[in-house]
Design a protein around this motif. Structure first.
Motif, PDB file in Angstrom:
ATOM      1  N   ALA A 115      29.597   8.407 123.182  1.00 14.90           N
ATOM      2  CA  ALA A 115      28.442   8.131 122.342  1.00 14.90           C
ATOM      3  C   ALA A 115      28.332   9.197 121.254  1.00 14.90           C
ATOM      4  CB  ALA A 115      27.171   8.100 123.182  1.00 14.90           C
ATOM      5  N   VAL A 116      28.187   8.766 120.009  1.00 16.71           N
ATOM      6  CA  VAL A 116      28.107   9.707 118.887  1.00 16.71           C
ATOM      7  C   VAL A 116      26.936   9.340 117.989  1.00 16.71           C
ATOM      8  CG1 VAL A 116      30.593  10.158 118.909  1.00 16.71           C
ATOM      9  CG2 VAL A 116      29.699   8.300 117.496  1.00 16.71           C
ATOM     10  N   ASP A 117      26.558  10.276 117.150  1.00 22.54           N
ATOM     11  CA  ASP A 117      25.445  10.023 116.235  1.00 22.54           C
ATOM     12  C   ASP A 117      25.897   9.157 115.059  1.00 22.54           C
ATOM     13  OD1 ASP A 117      26.876  11.686 114.538  1.00 22.54           O
ATOM     14  OD2 ASP A 117      25.590  13.422 114.862  1.00 22.54           O
ATOM     15  N   GLY A 118      24.938   8.786 114.225  1.00 22.52           N
ATOM     16  CA  GLY A 118      25.223   7.887 113.115  1.00 22.52           C
ATOM     17  C   GLY A 118      26.224   8.443 112.117  1.00 22.52           C
ATOM     18  N   LEU A 119      26.133   9.758 111.824  1.00 18.02           N
ATOM     19  CA  LEU A 119      27.052  10.375 110.866  1.00 18.02           C
ATOM     20  C   LEU A 119      28.488  10.304 111.361  1.00 18.02           C
ATOM     21  CD1 LEU A 119      27.603  12.023 108.311  1.00 18.02           C
ATOM     22  CD2 LEU A 119      27.142  14.102 109.640  1.00 18.02           C
ATOM     23  N   THR A 120      28.692  10.645 112.625  1.00 16.00           N
ATOM     24  CA  THR A 120      30.041  10.617 113.187  1.00 16.00           C
ATOM     25  C   THR A 120      30.579   9.191 113.240  1.00 16.00           C
ATOM     26  OG1 THR A 120      29.506  12.543 114.542  1.00 16.00           O
ATOM     27  CG2 THR A 120      31.450  11.275 115.174  1.00 16.00           C
TER      28      THR A 120
ATOM     29  N   ALA B  92      35.021  16.197 115.951  1.00 13.53           N
ATOM     30  CA  ALA B  92      35.322  15.969 117.368  1.00 13.53           C
ATOM     31  C   ALA B  92      35.541  17.285 118.102  1.00 13.53           C
ATOM     32  CB  ALA B  92      36.563  15.090 117.495  1.00 13.53           C
ATOM     33  N   THR B  93      36.182  18.251 117.430  1.00 13.76           N
ATOM     34  CA  THR B  93      36.449  19.547 118.052  1.00 13.76           C
ATOM     35  C   THR B  93      35.168  20.350 118.220  1.00 13.76           C
ATOM     36  OG1 THR B  93      38.675  19.589 117.096  1.00 13.76           O
ATOM     37  CG2 THR B  93      37.768  21.685 117.864  1.00 13.76           C
ATOM     38  N   THR B  94      34.348  20.396 117.171  1.00 12.36           N
ATOM     39  CA  THR B  94      33.129  21.203 117.232  1.00 12.36           C
ATOM     40  C   THR B  94      32.091  20.606 118.181  1.00 12.36           C
ATOM     41  OG1 THR B  94      32.272  20.047 115.267  1.00 12.36           O
ATOM     42  CG2 THR B  94      33.444  22.133 114.909  1.00 12.36           C
ATOM     43  N   ARG B  95      32.128  19.284 118.364  1.00 16.74           N
ATOM     44  CA  ARG B  95      31.138  18.633 119.225  1.00 16.74           C
ATOM     45  C   ARG B  95      31.717  18.288 120.605  1.00 16.74           C
ATOM     46  NH1 ARG B  95      27.740  14.779 114.929  1.00 16.74           N
ATOM     47  NH2 ARG B  95      27.317  16.470 113.446  1.00 16.74           N
ATOM     48  N   HIS B  96      32.912  18.772 120.864  1.00 18.70           N
ATOM     49  CA  HIS B  96      33.546  18.607 122.179  1.00 18.70           C
ATOM     50  C   HIS B  96      33.685  17.133 122.575  1.00 18.70           C
ATOM     51  CE1 HIS B  96      33.098  22.925 122.512  1.00 18.70           C
ATOM     52  NE2 HIS B  96      31.797  22.801 122.296  1.00 18.70           N
ATOM     53  N   LEU B  97      34.129  16.324 121.615  1.00 19.80           N
ATOM     54  CA  LEU B  97      34.386  14.901 121.869  1.00 19.80           C
ATOM     55  C   LEU B  97      35.881  14.751 122.126  1.00 19.80           C
ATOM     56  CD1 LEU B  97      32.167  13.538 118.953  1.00 19.80           C
ATOM     57  CD2 LEU B  97      31.587  13.510 121.387  1.00 19.80           C
TER      58      LEU B  97
END
Length: 293
Positions: free
Chosen positions: A151-156, A221-226
């Motif tokens: 699950a990701v936010d709208g920007l991503t 993805a790296t900074t948000r640990h996805l």
């Protein structure tokens, strides 16, 4: 995953591989100048569904590619039948139907492209529909297999969608380059009339925009640990680098046919990998607001 689910997953993978493969075999047809080897449709030659010895090797090359359509149809029917057998959920059932109908449409568009003498814009539509079918196949594989999404936010989510959309633009401009150059399928087939240097530069610019978007996906993805989004961002980026090397090599080699074939292998990989990147994320559900009395 149960044995029954593994069979459905296997059918979906087979559909994906088959549709990726026909992009490459279609490139072989075009690059060997066999696009009008069978000069009519649905017949190969007037009054015959099969090639005749007098029509030469080009007719056999084109006819062989046409026969692969039946393989795609058989696999699509197998996947659809398996969906009904295991009572698959509605989404994958719908995608299986879209896959089958799209392959039938693809055959018709391919036939029309022959009847109009390999009009480059019709040939471009033929390829782009293959790319769309691959995206459908990737989603089928994802839903049928042991895969999950983050699950990701709208920007991503918007960034991922922009990357997918830009990749489609890259592929469309690639068809314009091919339709403007010497490998359009037959020595007598029409060309777009565009200067190949100009459209090749536009194609190159679109590639680097897509690379920039992919790098942005990787950073987020790296900074948000996805983890899953990161994995597929790296894969897409690797395919883009491969495509860049092959693309620039064929430009300086004046569109050497063998390099173009490897470029089309990259098109299949790019479509599948960017589809997987798209599947790896999903929008964060909006919170349910309840009214207080």
């Amino acid at each position: 995953m149960t044995a029954r689910d593994r069979r459905l997953w296997g059918w979906c993978i087979a559909a994906l591989v088959a549709n990726m493969s026909i992009i490459v075999t279609g490139a072989v047809v075009r690059l060997t100048g066999s696009g009008l080897g069978c000069d009519t449709w649905p017949h190969c030659t007037a009054g015959s569904f099969t090639p005749r010895a007098a029509t030469g090797i080009h007719s056999y090359v084109e006819f062989g590619n046409r026969l692969l359509t039946f393989v795609l149809v058989a696999v699509a029917i197998g996947a659809l039948a398996r969906c009904y057998r295991v009572k698959a959920r509605a989404q994958i059932m719908a995608l299986a139907w879209i896959n089958l109908v799209s392959i039938a449409m693809q055959a018709v568009i391919g036939g029309i492209s022959v009847l109009v003498g390999l009009n480059p814009f019709m040939v471009a539509l033929h390829l782009l529909l293959s790319v769309a079918i691959i995206l459908v196949n990737v989603k089928m594989v994802w839903l049928a297999g042991p895969h999950s999404s983050e699950a990701v936010d709208g920007l991503t989510m918007g960034l991922v969608r922009a990357t997918v959309a830009m990749m489609c633009v890259v592929m469309w401009l690639g068809t314009v380059v091919t339709g403007s150059g010497p490998n359009a399928g037959d020595a007598g087939s029409a060309r777009t009339g565009f200067a190949i240097e100009t459209v090749a530069r536009l194609h190159g610019i679109s590639v680097w925009i897509t690379v920039a978007l992919t790098i942005a996906c990787l950073v987020i993805a790296t900074t948000r640990h996805l983890a899953m989004m990161r994995r597929w961002s790296i894969f897409v980026l690797a395919v883009e680098m491969y495509q860049a090397v092959i693309g620039y090599s064929q430009y300086f080699a004046h569109l050497n046919p063998w390099l173009v074939i490897w470029h089309m292998v990259g098109v299949s990989l790019a479509a599948a990998s960017v589809g997987a990147l798209w599947c790896s994320v999903r929008p964060t559900p909006s919170p349910v607001v309840t009214r207080q009395s």
